[in-house]
Design a protein around this motif. Structure first.
Motif, PDB file in Angstrom:
ATOM      1  N   LEU A   1       0.860  -1.190   0.000  1.00  0.00           N
ATOM      2  CA  LEU A   1       0.000   0.000   0.000  1.00  0.00           C
ATOM      3  C   LEU A   1       0.894   1.238   0.000  1.00  0.00           C
ATOM      4  N   ASP A   2       0.903   1.958  -1.124  1.00  0.00           N
ATOM      5  CA  ASP A   2       1.722   3.164  -1.269  1.00  0.00           C
ATOM      6  C   ASP A   2       3.166   2.890  -0.858  1.00  0.00           C
ATOM      7  N   ALA A   3       3.750   1.851  -1.471  1.00  0.00           N
ATOM      8  CA  ALA A   3       5.094   1.388  -1.086  1.00  0.00           C
ATOM      9  C   ALA A   3       6.135   2.493  -1.258  1.00  0.00           C
ATOM     10  N   TRP A   4       7.075   2.472  -0.311  1.00  0.00           N
ATOM     11  CA  TRP A   4       8.269   3.336  -0.358  1.00  0.00           C
ATOM     12  C   TRP A   4       9.434   2.432  -0.717  1.00  0.00           C
ATOM     13  N   MET A   5       9.940   2.537  -1.949  1.00  0.00           N
ATOM     14  CA  MET A   5      10.865   1.544  -2.493  1.00  0.00           C
ATOM     15  C   MET A   5      12.333   1.816  -2.168  1.00  0.00           C
ATOM     16  N   ILE A   6      12.630   2.973  -1.599  1.00  0.00           N
ATOM     17  CA  ILE A   6      14.018   3.388  -1.313  1.00  0.00           C
ATOM     18  C   ILE A   6      14.831   2.317  -0.572  1.00  0.00           C
ATOM     19  N   PRO A   7      14.278   1.678   0.488  1.00  0.00           N
ATOM     20  CA  PRO A   7      15.116   0.789   1.320  1.00  0.00           C
ATOM     21  C   PRO A   7      15.578  -0.485   0.618  1.00  0.00           C
ATOM     22  N   LEU A   8      15.017  -0.781  -0.575  1.00  0.00           N
ATOM     23  CA  LEU A   8      15.269  -2.095  -1.189  1.00  0.00           C
ATOM     24  C   LEU A   8      16.502  -2.086  -2.089  1.00  0.00           C
ATOM     25  N   ASP A   9      17.258  -3.190  -2.028  1.00  0.00           N
ATOM     26  CA  ASP A   9      18.375  -3.410  -2.968  1.00  0.00           C
ATOM     27  C   ASP A   9      17.809  -3.719  -4.340  1.00  0.00           C
ATOM     28  N   ASP A  10      18.424  -3.198  -5.398  1.00  0.00           N
ATOM     29  CA  ASP A  10      17.996  -3.545  -6.758  1.00  0.00           C
ATOM     30  C   ASP A  10      18.092  -5.046  -6.988  1.00  0.00           C
ATOM     31  N   GLU A  11      19.088  -5.670  -6.323  1.00  0.00           N
ATOM     32  CA  GLU A  11      19.365  -7.087  -6.666  1.00  0.00           C
ATOM     33  C   GLU A  11      18.249  -8.030  -6.186  1.00  0.00           C
ATOM     34  N   ILE A  12      17.324  -7.557  -5.339  1.00  0.00           N
ATOM     35  CA  ILE A  12      16.280  -8.512  -4.916  1.00  0.00           C
ATOM     36  C   ILE A  12      15.145  -8.622  -5.921  1.00  0.00           C
ATOM     37  N   PHE A  13      14.967  -7.600  -6.784  1.00  0.00           N
ATOM     38  CA  PHE A  13      13.789  -7.595  -7.656  1.00  0.00           C
ATOM     39  C   PHE A  13      13.650  -8.874  -8.483  1.00  0.00           C
ATOM     40  N   PRO A  14      14.723  -9.350  -9.147  1.00  0.00           N
ATOM     41  CA  PRO A  14      14.553 -10.581  -9.940  1.00  0.00           C
ATOM     42  C   PRO A  14      14.322 -11.816  -9.072  1.00  0.00           C
ATOM     43  N   ARG A  15      14.557 -11.716  -7.750  1.00  0.00           N
ATOM     44  CA  ARG A  15      14.451 -12.896  -6.897  1.00  0.00           C
ATOM     45  C   ARG A  15      13.066 -13.053  -6.264  1.00  0.00           C
TER      46      ARG A  15
ATOM     47  N   SER B   1      -3.917   8.292   3.624  1.00  0.00           N
ATOM     48  CA  SER B   1      -5.272   7.747   3.392  1.00  0.00           C
ATOM     49  C   SER B   1      -5.369   6.289   3.832  1.00  0.00           C
ATOM     50  N   PHE B   2      -4.215   5.639   4.108  1.00  0.00           N
ATOM     51  CA  PHE B   2      -4.232   4.225   4.503  1.00  0.00           C
ATOM     52  C   PHE B   2      -4.239   4.023   6.023  1.00  0.00           C
ATOM     53  N   PRO B   3      -3.434   4.765   6.825  1.00  0.00           N
ATOM     54  CA  PRO B   3      -3.508   4.603   8.284  1.00  0.00           C
ATOM     55  C   PRO B   3      -4.791   5.202   8.843  1.00  0.00           C
ATOM     56  N   ASP B   4      -5.116   4.857  10.098  1.00  0.00           N
ATOM     57  CA  ASP B   4      -6.408   5.246  10.690  1.00  0.00           C
ATOM     58  C   ASP B   4      -6.563   6.744  10.906  1.00  0.00           C
TER      59      ASP B   4
ATOM     60  N   ILE C   1     -10.772  12.704  -1.749  1.00  0.00           N
ATOM     61  CA  ILE C   1     -11.791  11.634  -1.745  1.00  0.00           C
ATOM     62  C   ILE C   1     -12.239  11.367  -0.316  1.00  0.00           C
ATOM     63  N   ASP C   2     -13.486  10.957  -0.142  1.00  0.00           N
ATOM     64  CA  ASP C   2     -13.990  10.563   1.180  1.00  0.00           C
ATOM     65  C   ASP C   2     -13.141   9.408   1.702  1.00  0.00           C
ATOM     66  N   PRO C   3     -12.538   9.559   2.909  1.00  0.00           N
ATOM     67  CA  PRO C   3     -11.610   8.544   3.413  1.00  0.00           C
ATOM     68  C   PRO C   3     -12.212   7.135   3.481  1.00  0.00           C
ATOM     69  N   GLU C   4     -13.498   7.041   3.822  1.00  0.00           N
ATOM     70  CA  GLU C   4     -14.103   5.695   3.935  1.00  0.00           C
ATOM     71  C   GLU C   4     -14.272   5.058   2.562  1.00  0.00           C
ATOM     72  N   LEU C   5     -14.555   5.886   1.534  1.00  0.00           N
ATOM     73  CA  LEU C   5     -14.668   5.331   0.166  1.00  0.00           C
ATOM     74  C   LEU C   5     -13.302   4.839  -0.288  1.00  0.00           C
ATOM     75  N   ALA C   6     -12.255   5.622   0.025  1.00  0.00           N
ATOM     76  CA  ALA C   6     -10.899   5.248  -0.407  1.00  0.00           C
ATOM     77  C   ALA C   6     -10.478   3.922   0.216  1.00  0.00           C
ATOM     78  N   ILE C   7     -10.667   3.785   1.545  1.00  0.00           N
ATOM     79  CA  ILE C   7     -10.201   2.559   2.204  1.00  0.00           C
ATOM     80  C   ILE C   7     -11.069   1.379   1.779  1.00  0.00           C
ATOM     81  N   ASP C   8     -12.335   1.653   1.430  1.00  0.00           N
ATOM     82  CA  ASP C   8     -13.230   0.578   0.976  1.00  0.00           C
ATOM     83  C   ASP C   8     -12.743   0.031  -0.367  1.00  0.00           C
ATOM     84  N   LEU C   9     -12.349   0.950  -1.266  1.00  0.00           N
ATOM     85  CA  LEU C   9     -11.817   0.519  -2.572  1.00  0.00           C
ATOM     86  C   LEU C   9     -10.528  -0.282  -2.372  1.00  0.00           C
ATOM     87  N   SER C  10      -9.649   0.236  -1.491  1.00  0.00           N
ATOM     88  CA  SER C  10      -8.380  -0.449  -1.241  1.00  0.00           C
ATOM     89  C   SER C  10      -8.617  -1.835  -0.653  1.00  0.00           C
TER      90      SER C  10
END
Ligand SMILES: CCN(CC)CCN(C[C@]12C[C@](c3ccc(C(F)(F)F)cc3)(C1)C2)C(=O)Cn1c(SCc2ccc(F)cc2)nc(=O)c2c1C=CC2
Length: 401
Positions: free
Chosen positions: A267-281, A325-328, A347-356
């Motif tokens: 959910l709204d991932a923050w990709m900075i912490p990841l090594d490039d080398e894990i993606f193919p794995r 929009s994801f945390p409470d 967007i209405d927060p309840e509609l957003a979390i319902d879609l998610s």
């Protein structure tokens, strides 16, 4: 839901057919142990009450540190604004076993902690999942606690001379959010933390596996929950990882390390912490559910590195959403404070979390092979809704991919 004075605010109740119970687990009691909040389908009960959304004030202190605001001032503000909210679940309610439940391990974001995603975790539990919302001890949480044994001197002058229970011999210790030091580069710290976070998700899964096998647990926390009622309750072939932001990166790291996770939802991932080398794995399906305002080209282009012709990788963006929009928190303030503090989008927060939540359930049914009716929401996985974008709103230059 919510407290009396602000009748319109509160965490939305889960929509699934099961009432939701929640309880806390810590084993072993050290910082290396597993600490999670468990959400599960529970029996109808009028006895259990709903626990406070923020379990104790040290969490507000940690949140102040995280937001670089004064502790004394912020503790009063947070208590005034959020102190009386309840979560949409019944504390220690008896587990309701109706067949084996699929399992979700949930990982919180930077500066968050295990209780702040109850709208997501309670919804999944109401739909029949057992959800362990991990509290990470990598110093990315606003605050967390663990226990250490009393020293001889502490024992000597502790009141309870003949300390009876094991608990008496333990002292509660708090670990607070560790900010990046001035001039410290971000990646080494975040990469070390994401690896620890993945290990903690795997450890939580191992604990659930033990509990499912009926091994007696010595929960370091004194709860009224009967853990033996969870024996043979989990379908350990149907396990997924879900996480928000830093927790989204944790999902990818955990999938790479542990094939028992059959799929992941970031959910709204923050990709900075990841090594490039894990993606193919990473070999499992992944679903990226993004907010409209948080993402940027570099982050999206790293998600695109996981695109695959053979493994299902999906991405949608929810129109009018922000990172929060994801945390409470997104449900707990009025409109103008919420928008001012970027806790609410258009967007209405309840509609957003319902879609998610519905898109999440459809993806889980598809990749865990559930026999429920969540496939009714399959179109959402492909962004087929007026409030969804298939893929991303962010322009990613061809060269960046
Ligand atoms: C100046 C601080 N600076 C720290 C690096 C940036 C702070 N920040 C934006 C914030 C969190 C914000 C927030 C919370 C809570 C209230 C409250 F008032 F409602 F309590 C207000 C305002 C302050 C919006 C983020 O870190 C965003 N973010 C998050 S927010 C996760 C979270 C944290 C605390 C919560 F209570 C709920 C949710 N999780 C991540 O994994 C990542 C990022 C960024 C990259 C990776």
């Amino acid at each position: 839901m919510g407290n009396a004075c602000s009748n319109h605010l509160g965490i939305p109740p889960a929509k699934g057919p099961n009432p939701v119970g929640c309880t806390d687990f810590m084993m072993d009691h050290t910082a290396k142990g597993s600490f999670f909040r468990l959400y599960y389908p529970c029996q109808e009960t009028d006895k259990a009450e709903k626990p406070d959304w923020v379990p104790c004030r040290e969490y507000f202190n940690g949140l102040a540190d995280f937001m670089k605001i004064n502790r004394a001032l912020s503790e009063r503000i947070f208590n005034y604004l959020f102190g009386s909210f309840k979560i949409p679940a019944y504390l220690d309610a008896p587990f309701k076993s109706n067949g084996k439940c699929p399992v979700v391990i949930f990982s919180h974001g930077l500066g968050a902690f295990r209780t702040l995603y109850s709208a997501i975790c309670a919804e999944l539990a109401s739909q029949g999942f057992i959800v362990a919302s991990v509290e990470h001890r990598d110093q990315s949480a606003s605050a967390t606690y663990y226990f250490r044994e009393r020293t001889e001197s502490e024992k000597a002058n502790s009141v309870a001379k003949s300390s009876s229970s094991a608990q008496d011999n333990l002292v509660k210790e708090w670990m607070y959010y560790r900010a990046l030091q001035h001039g410290e580069s971000e990646f080494p710290l975040r990469n070390k933390q994401v690896k620890q976070r993945a290990d903690e998700c795997i450890l939580a899964l191992d604990k659930l596996t033990e509990i499912n096998s009926g091994i007696a647990v010595q929960n370091a926390l004194q709860t009224q929950f009967d853990w033996s009622s969870l024996e043979n309750s989990m379908d350990l072939c149907r396990i997924a990882a879900v996480g928000h932001s830093f927790g989204g990166a944790t999902v990818i790291e955990a999938l790479c390390k542990e094939v028992k996770f059959k799929c992941g939802i970031a959910l709204d991932a923050w990709m900075i912490p990841l090594d490039d080398e894990i993606f193919p794995r990473v070999k499992q399906p992944i679903f990226f559910i993004n907010s409209e305002k948080f993402q940027w080209a570099g982050n999206i282009s790293r998600m695109r590195k996981l695109d695959s012709a053979i493994i299902q990788r999906k991405m949608i963006t929810i129109r009018g959403t922000v990172h929060q929009s994801f945390p409470d928190f997104t449900f707990l303030t009025g409109n103008w404070i919420g928008k001012l503090m970027k806790l609410k989008g258009e967007i209405d927060p309840e509609l957003a979390i319902d879609l998610s939540n519905k898109a999440t359930l459809a993806f889980l049914q598809r990749h865990l092979g559930l026999e429920k009716n969540f496939n009714q929401w399959d179109p959402l996985i492909d962004g087929q809704d007026v409030n969804l974008i298939q893929g991303t709103n962010v322009t990613v230059l061809q060269s960046a991919i």
